[in-house]
Enzyme design. Structure first.
Site, PDB file in Angstrom:
ATOM      1  N   GLY A 133       3.308  -5.333 -10.139  1.00 32.95           N
ATOM      2  CA  GLY A 133       4.552  -4.910  -9.488  1.00 32.95           C
ATOM      3  C   GLY A 133       5.761  -5.430 -10.249  1.00 32.95           C
ATOM      4  O   GLY A 133       6.270  -4.779 -11.171  1.00 32.95           O
ATOM      5  N   ARG A 134       6.196  -6.630  -9.873  1.00 31.43           N
ATOM      6  CA  ARG A 134       7.299  -7.292 -10.564  1.00 31.43           C
ATOM      7  C   ARG A 134       7.009  -8.788 -10.601  1.00 31.43           C
ATOM      8  O   ARG A 134       6.493  -9.352  -9.619  1.00 31.43           O
ATOM      9  CB  ARG A 134       8.628  -7.061  -9.820  1.00 31.43           C
ATOM     10  CG  ARG A 134       9.211  -5.687 -10.007  1.00 31.43           C
ATOM     11  CD  ARG A 134       9.813  -5.503 -11.410  1.00 31.43           C
ATOM     12  NE  ARG A 134      10.465  -4.223 -11.587  1.00 31.43           N
ATOM     13  CZ  ARG A 134       9.881  -3.125 -12.089  1.00 31.43           C
ATOM     14  NH1 ARG A 134       8.616  -3.157 -12.458  1.00 31.43           N
ATOM     15  NH2 ARG A 134      10.559  -2.001 -12.221  1.00 31.43           N
ATOM     16  N   GLU A 155      10.821 -11.432 -18.419  1.00 30.14           N
ATOM     17  CA  GLU A 155      10.259 -10.672 -19.550  1.00 30.14           C
ATOM     18  C   GLU A 155      11.286 -10.519 -20.664  1.00 30.14           C
ATOM     19  O   GLU A 155      12.467 -10.360 -20.370  1.00 30.14           O
ATOM     20  CB  GLU A 155       9.818  -9.293 -19.046  1.00 30.14           C
ATOM     21  CG  GLU A 155       8.679  -9.410 -18.044  1.00 30.14           C
ATOM     22  CD  GLU A 155       8.329  -8.075 -17.386  1.00 30.14           C
ATOM     23  OE1 GLU A 155       8.855  -7.032 -17.815  1.00 30.14           O
ATOM     24  OE2 GLU A 155       7.541  -8.105 -16.439  1.00 30.14           O
ATOM     25  N   ASP A 206       0.572  -8.229 -15.582  1.00 29.79           N
ATOM     26  CA  ASP A 206       1.238  -7.249 -16.443  1.00 29.79           C
ATOM     27  C   ASP A 206       2.749  -7.445 -16.402  1.00 29.79           C
ATOM     28  O   ASP A 206       3.474  -6.863 -17.193  1.00 29.79           O
ATOM     29  CB  ASP A 206       0.884  -5.822 -15.981  1.00 29.79           C
ATOM     30  CG  ASP A 206       1.426  -4.752 -16.922  1.00 29.79           C
ATOM     31  OD1 ASP A 206       1.259  -4.915 -18.152  1.00 29.79           O
ATOM     32  OD2 ASP A 206       2.025  -3.768 -16.438  1.00 29.79           O
ATOM     33  N   HIS A 227       3.716  -5.815 -19.781  1.00 29.13           N
ATOM     34  CA  HIS A 227       4.357  -4.814 -18.896  1.00 29.13           C
ATOM     35  C   HIS A 227       4.134  -3.388 -19.407  1.00 29.13           C
ATOM     36  O   HIS A 227       5.075  -2.696 -19.782  1.00 29.13           O
ATOM     37  CB  HIS A 227       5.865  -5.085 -18.748  1.00 29.13           C
ATOM     38  CG  HIS A 227       6.439  -4.387 -17.539  1.00 29.13           C
ATOM     39  ND1 HIS A 227       7.545  -4.840 -16.878  1.00 29.13           N
ATOM     40  CD2 HIS A 227       6.047  -3.268 -16.865  1.00 29.13           C
ATOM     41  CE1 HIS A 227       7.824  -4.039 -15.861  1.00 29.13           C
ATOM     42  NE2 HIS A 227       6.919  -3.069 -15.846  1.00 29.13           N
ATOM     43  N   LEU A 285       0.859  -1.191   0.000  1.00 33.29           N
ATOM     44  CA  LEU A 285       0.000   0.000   0.000  1.00 33.29           C
ATOM     45  C   LEU A 285       0.898   1.245   0.000  1.00 33.29           C
ATOM     46  O   LEU A 285       0.940   2.016   0.946  1.00 33.29           O
ATOM     47  CB  LEU A 285      -0.930  -0.007   1.225  1.00 33.29           C
ATOM     48  CG  LEU A 285      -2.036   1.039   1.214  1.00 33.29           C
ATOM     49  CD1 LEU A 285      -3.114   0.712   0.191  1.00 33.29           C
ATOM     50  CD2 LEU A 285      -2.656   1.184   2.611  1.00 33.29           C
ATOM     51  N   ARG A 314       2.725   4.362  -2.820  1.00 31.11           N
ATOM     52  CA  ARG A 314       2.195   5.462  -3.641  1.00 31.11           C
ATOM     53  C   ARG A 314       1.174   4.940  -4.648  1.00 31.11           C
ATOM     54  O   ARG A 314       0.078   5.478  -4.778  1.00 31.11           O
ATOM     55  CB  ARG A 314       3.359   6.156  -4.378  1.00 31.11           C
ATOM     56  CG  ARG A 314       4.269   6.931  -3.453  1.00 31.11           C
ATOM     57  CD  ARG A 314       5.525   7.377  -4.174  1.00 31.11           C
ATOM     58  NE  ARG A 314       6.346   6.242  -4.542  1.00 31.11           N
ATOM     59  CZ  ARG A 314       7.672   6.154  -4.371  1.00 31.11           C
ATOM     60  NH1 ARG A 314       8.316   7.171  -3.844  1.00 31.11           N
ATOM     61  NH2 ARG A 314       8.338   5.077  -4.730  1.00 31.11           N
ATOM     62  N   ILE A 315       1.538   3.866  -5.363  1.00 28.12           N
ATOM     63  CA  ILE A 315       0.617   3.314  -6.371  1.00 28.12           C
ATOM     64  C   ILE A 315      -0.509   2.544  -5.675  1.00 28.12           C
ATOM     65  O   ILE A 315      -1.680   2.665  -6.043  1.00 28.12           O
ATOM     66  CB  ILE A 315       1.373   2.407  -7.357  1.00 28.12           C
ATOM     67  CG1 ILE A 315       2.470   3.191  -8.081  1.00 28.12           C
ATOM     68  CG2 ILE A 315       0.403   1.793  -8.375  1.00 28.12           C
ATOM     69  CD1 ILE A 315       3.449   2.323  -8.877  1.00 28.12           C
TER      70      ILE A 315
END
Ligand code: A2R
Length: 314
Positions: A232-233, A262, A257, A280, A153, A155-156
């Site tokens: 996120g990652r 990747e 995403d 992504h 929880l 900034r994004i």
């Protein structure tokens, strides 16, 4: 004399143009003989421009003893060896905040797409199935009234929480510590939160500490009716276990995403009907990418004119 900098990978055109006006830019990714480039210009390089995907290769750091600043495009810093650069007194900037709204928007987009099966419905209409059968596509899920657990929880994460509230969802969260003045219930253990929620949204940084934090156990706790969203990652999720659980139905669905390796996505996911896949592109809008580029350029300019960095990481 313009300061000399090295750019690790190609960047947004506008940012590249601005950097090339102010600095002598050496293009690492274009150099066929990278050791030759580094031994030629390395000692003169004063800053590195990079992004989350390219990070900072160890050979660049080793060959550039006079680096003062690493300016990274994006908010993730998992491609930079932070303790190593801190030990050398190198400053690091990222581009936080300007991408919060965009990231939150795509997160909700992925959630709605997964719940309402929008990609499948679009495909069904395009294939002529609707016209052929004349019957409805089938019943789906909705976000309204469901509980979402946010892993990270920050900034994004806070912007995602606000949008989930607008969808009339109940919001809870997990992080390393409870945050004062947040209206949302806090879970100390991720697995406990996963057991209690319908949706788990992952938006924490990639690090040694968060590596595969969304373990098989966490996904099993989320369960056959649970939905996983990762913006996120990829490294935060035990990807092989996720593929297995999605295939068997032990995990209800996933909207992803980001991925561990990747741009390679586990091929087993391509055949699954309960996933939505995205390349992504969390921050990839014209407006947000432009603002990220501007912020990177502004940080670089602040550094070279002796002003405080706008968004220092370290
Ligand atoms: O742990 P806390 O209370 O500091 O919360 C942070 C959380 N976080 C973690 N949660 C659980 N276990 C961990 N080991 C852990 N490490 C960090 O992630 C915080 O709430 C959140 C990160 O928030 P910010 O630092 O504000 O990052 P922002 O801008 O929201 O971006 C998040 C990530 C980036 O690092 C990229 O990887 C990705 O989104 O685009």
């Amino acid at each position: 004399m313009k300061p000399e900098i090295i750019m690790i990978g190609p960047m947004l055109r506008t940012a590249m143009d601005e950097l090339e006006k102010a600095y002598t830019v050496h293009r690492y990714w274009e150099a066929e003989d990278k050791p030759a480039l580094l031994s030629d210009v390395g000692p003169r390089i004063r800053a590195i421009a990079t992004d989350g995907a390219s990070g900072v290769p160890a050979d660049v750091l080793a060959a550039c003893p006079a680096i003062e600043l690493i300016a990274s495009f994006g908010v993730g810093y998992d491609g930079i060896d932070i303790p190593a650069v801190q030990a050398r007194g190198i400053r690091v900037t990222t581009t936080p905040d300007v991408l919060n709204d965009c990231m939150a928007e795509i997160t909700l987009g992925l959630m709605i797409a997964l719940a309402h099966r929008l990609p499948q419905a679009d495909h069904w209409v395009r294939k002529g199935e609707w016209a052929r059968h004349g019957k409805a596509f089938g019943l789906t899920h909705e976000l309204t009234g469901r509980t979402v657990g946010i892993l990270g929880l920050g900034r994004i994460g806070k912007e995602i929480a606000a949008r989930c509230q607008a969808m009339k969802m109940r919001v809870v969260y997990h992080g390393r510590r409870e945050q004062a003045h947040q209206p949302f219930p806090y879970y100390e253990r991720l697995e406990d939160m996963a057991r209690d929620v319908d949706w788990l949204v992952v938006i924490a940084p990639g690090s040694a500490e968060t590596h595969r934090i969304v373990s098989r156990q966490v996904m099993e706790a989320l369960g056959p009716d649970g939905f996983l969203v990762n913006v996120g990652r990829g490294t935060l999720i035990d990807e092989p276990a996720m593929v297995e659980l999605l295939s068997s139905g032990a995990l209800g669905g996933a909207a992803l995403d980001v991925f561990e390796d990747e741009p390679h996505v586990p091929e087993a996911l391509f055949d699954l009907d309960n996933v939505v896949l995205s390349p992504h592109q969390g921050s990839a809008t014209h407006k947000t990418r432009f603002q990220m580029g501007d912020l990177l350029v502004a940080n670089m300019a602040a550094h070279f004119s002796g002003r405080p960095l706008l968004t220092p990481l370290v």
